[in-house]
Scaffold this active site. Structure first.
Site, mmCIF file in Angstrom:
data_model
loop_
_atom_site.group_PDB
_atom_site.id
_atom_site.type_symbol
_atom_site.label_atom_id
_atom_site.label_comp_id
_atom_site.label_asym_id
_atom_site.label_seq_id
_atom_site.Cartn_x
_atom_site.Cartn_y
_atom_site.Cartn_z
ATOM 1 N N TYR A 26 0.848 -1.203 0.000
ATOM 2 C CA TYR A 26 0.000 0.000 0.000
ATOM 3 C C TYR A 26 0.877 1.244 0.000
ATOM 4 C CZ TYR A 26 -3.349 3.519 1.497
ATOM 5 O OH TYR A 26 -4.108 4.659 1.570
ATOM 6 N N GLU A 48 -11.933 6.312 3.732
ATOM 7 C CA GLU A 48 -11.407 7.261 4.729
ATOM 8 C C GLU A 48 -12.474 7.591 5.764
ATOM 9 O OE1 GLU A 48 -8.374 8.171 5.255
ATOM 10 O OE2 GLU A 48 -7.408 7.575 3.382
ATOM 11 N N TRP A 56 -6.213 2.530 10.105
ATOM 12 C CA TRP A 56 -6.279 2.346 8.654
ATOM 13 C C TRP A 56 -6.025 0.881 8.303
ATOM 14 C CZ3 TRP A 56 -8.489 3.816 4.565
ATOM 15 C CH2 TRP A 56 -8.045 3.390 3.308
#
Length: 195
Positions: A26, A48, A56
């Site tokens: 990522y 988000e 996250w």
């Protein structure tokens, strides 16, 4: 620089990007790279918003299930969701089951459909000018900026939810509107280029 680490592959990375194996691809291939396209940006905006108050990493690990649950984040499909879809989503253990966030995702798809210029054009119109140099440490990375504050205000005015200034800045970071890879990170600066 303690905010950078050298991986087993010999590459310097932002420390968070090497903190778990899930983060490495990522960090290296997605985060901070310019992303365009209404559906692609709607996905990132939605994720988000779901991340708000969570790690996250939780969202990243659940992303395949989110994509399946939300019709690959196709704006038109999600905008057509009704109460049965809300019920279905709230029963899906593969995603974050939060009614306010689920309803916001649907409302945001509907709001995105109403944008004459499209979501991508609106979001990118708030991207700041690139910095002359990358930041040296995480301590220098802001949580929000005047641009993210203005973007959040513009989105809320158009009916979007869960898009405060901090979430808007995280979206800007994730989609390459800003380059917050630290100085010395091996990821090449790609600000403003087309993915």
């Amino acid at each position: 620089m303690t905010d950078l680490v050298i991986g087993a592959d010999g590459l310097a990375r932002c420390a968070w990007g090497a903190s778990t194996p899930d983060y490495v691809p990522y960090h290296d291939r997605e985060w901070g790279r310019p992303l365009r396209g209404d559906d692609a940006l709607y996905e990132r905006m939605t994720l988000e918003a779901f991340q708000s108050g969570l790690s996250w990493l939780t969202i990243l690990r659940k992303r395949p299930a989110f994509r399946l649950a939300f019709d690959d984040f196709r704006i038109e499909a999600v905008a057509a969701y009704g109460e049965a879809d809300v019920t279905r989503l709230l029963a899906d253990a593969g995603i974050v089951r939060n009614r306010a966030k689920v309803e916001a995702a649907i409302a945001n798809a509907r709001a995105a459909l109403e944008l004459p210029e499209g979501l991508s054009a609106l979001l990118w119109s708030y991207a700041p000018s690139p910095r002359a140099d990358r930041l040296a440490s995480f301590a220098e990375v802001p949580a929000l900026t005047p641009e993210s504050t203005a973007l959040a205000k513009a989105l809320k005015k158009r009916g979007f939810r869960f898009v405060g200034p901090t979430t808007a800045y995280a979206l800007m970071q994730a989609t390459g509107m800003v380059d917050d890879h630290l100085a010395g990170c091996h990821v090449a600066g790609v600000m403003g280029s087309t993915p």
